[in-house]
Scaffold this active site. Structure first.
Site, mmCIF file in Angstrom:
data_model
loop_
_atom_site.group_PDB
_atom_site.id
_atom_site.type_symbol
_atom_site.label_atom_id
_atom_site.label_comp_id
_atom_site.label_asym_id
_atom_site.label_seq_id
_atom_site.Cartn_x
_atom_site.Cartn_y
_atom_site.Cartn_z
ATOM 1 C CG ASP A 1 10.505 4.889 -5.226
ATOM 2 O OD1 ASP A 1 9.731 5.141 -6.177
ATOM 3 O OD2 ASP A 1 10.150 4.229 -4.239
ATOM 4 C CB SER B 1 2.098 1.268 -1.018
ATOM 5 O OG SER B 1 2.969 0.359 -1.637
#
EC number: 4.-.-.-
Length: 321
Positions: A267, A172
């Site tokens: 996602d 991330s």
């Protein structure tokens, strides 16, 4: 409400920032102390200072007597995620993952403890991670006699580290840090002329505009972390550090590594990662690109006791050669 309790940023259940400058981190995993010969994995780890601002947790996988005299181990420098503002290299969420990663990869791990926003807004984390990487590189061609002259050097890296197999990794925002460090490494030399062989970007955090309704939420919570971490970013969410496709972004052909693994999960961020991959391919970067498209969720990687988590770790560590 008292003025001291007035908030300027509130993102439950993670972080709250007050007008008077106080920061409440509402969700943090437990601290894990240094340890030798972990009973679960055989991995040892210790914490070392790098400078007055930066430190790291260093991991050494179990070394057999036979391995003592064999080839050295890959070095894996890791930048943790969590919004540039949460967690730590010393807390269980990322520590447990790195412990299992190092055990599976048979690599030395260096998990960087960088300064967090908002107390230390970006580009502080970028600078800290570059400093940590330069510190690791400074160990090249040293031997144990160097420890007597240089108290800031680490014997595990000296004795077991293979600088021809230096890898970076991050998840991330940590994957975003990897991106920015690779661009810098393409322009600036690392200590001792060390080269980065490869890098892993797991779920890299970018803010690239898409035409997908599935990614609409990026305009809200996902963008909030960038605004909190770098409130004065030139260009805001179109700053080249977070959007590598804007017109004034550095050329991705300058990535300072030979191999790259980019990982996606199931996602809304997948569309953004695909746009980044497309931009990298079009740039003319000459390295080897590997893509891991997981049919899993982001947090599954960190569930190290599940079969899904174990398989994801195996996939990522297979990249470390």
């Amino acid at each position: 409400m008292a003025s001291s309790d007035e908030t300027i940023f509130d993102l439950p259940p993670y972080i709250r920032v007050f007008k008077d400058g106080r920061v409440e981190r509402l969700h943090s995993s437990p601290y894990v102390p240094p340890s030798l010969n972990d009973p679960e994995t055989g991995v040892s780890w210790k914490d070392v200072p790098i400078s007055s601002k930066v430190s790291a947790r260093i991991y050494l996988p179990k070394i057999s007597d036979q391995q003592e005299n064999e080839e050295k181990l890959p070095i894996f420098v890791y930048f943790h995620g969590a919004g540039f503002c949460l967690e730590s290299a010393f807390r269980s969420f990322f520590h447990t993952f790195i412990k299992h990663f190092v055990s599976e990869a048979k690599a030395i791990g260096v998990s960087v403890e960088y300064r967090l926003a908002p107390e230390h807004p970006l580009p502080a984390a970028y600078e800290d991670c570059w400093e940590a990487l330069q510190w690791v590189a400074s160990h090249v061609r040293l031997d144990n006699s160097s420890l007597k002259r240089s108290m800031d050097k680490d014997p595990w890296i000296i004795n077991y580290g293979d600088f021809d197999r230096l890898y970076l990794g991050g998840d991330s925002p940590g994957g975003n840090i990897v991106h920015n460090v690779l661009l810098r490494a393409g322009k600036e030399k690392l200590n001792g002329g060390v080269k980065i062989l490869g890098a892993i970007q797991y779920y890299p955090y970018f803010l690239i505009r898409t035409s997908s309704k599935q990614s609409d939420y990026m305009e809200n919570d996902y963008r909030c972390y960038w605004k909190l971490a770098y409130p004065n970013a030139p260009g805001g969410t179109d700053n080249p550090m977070i959007n590598p496709t804007v017109e004034n972004a550095p050329d991705l052909a300058g990535y300072g590594c030979s191999r790259l693994l980019i990982s996606m999960v199931a996602d809304e961020t997948r569309d953004i990662t695909l746009l980044f991959i497309e931009a990298l391919k079009k740039s003319g970067w000459k390295g080897q690109l590997d893509v891991a498209d997981f049919e899993a969720e982001f947090f599954d990687l960190f569930q190290t006791q599940t079969e899904v988590g174990k398989n994801m770790i195996r996939r990522l560590t297979s990249f470390i050669k």
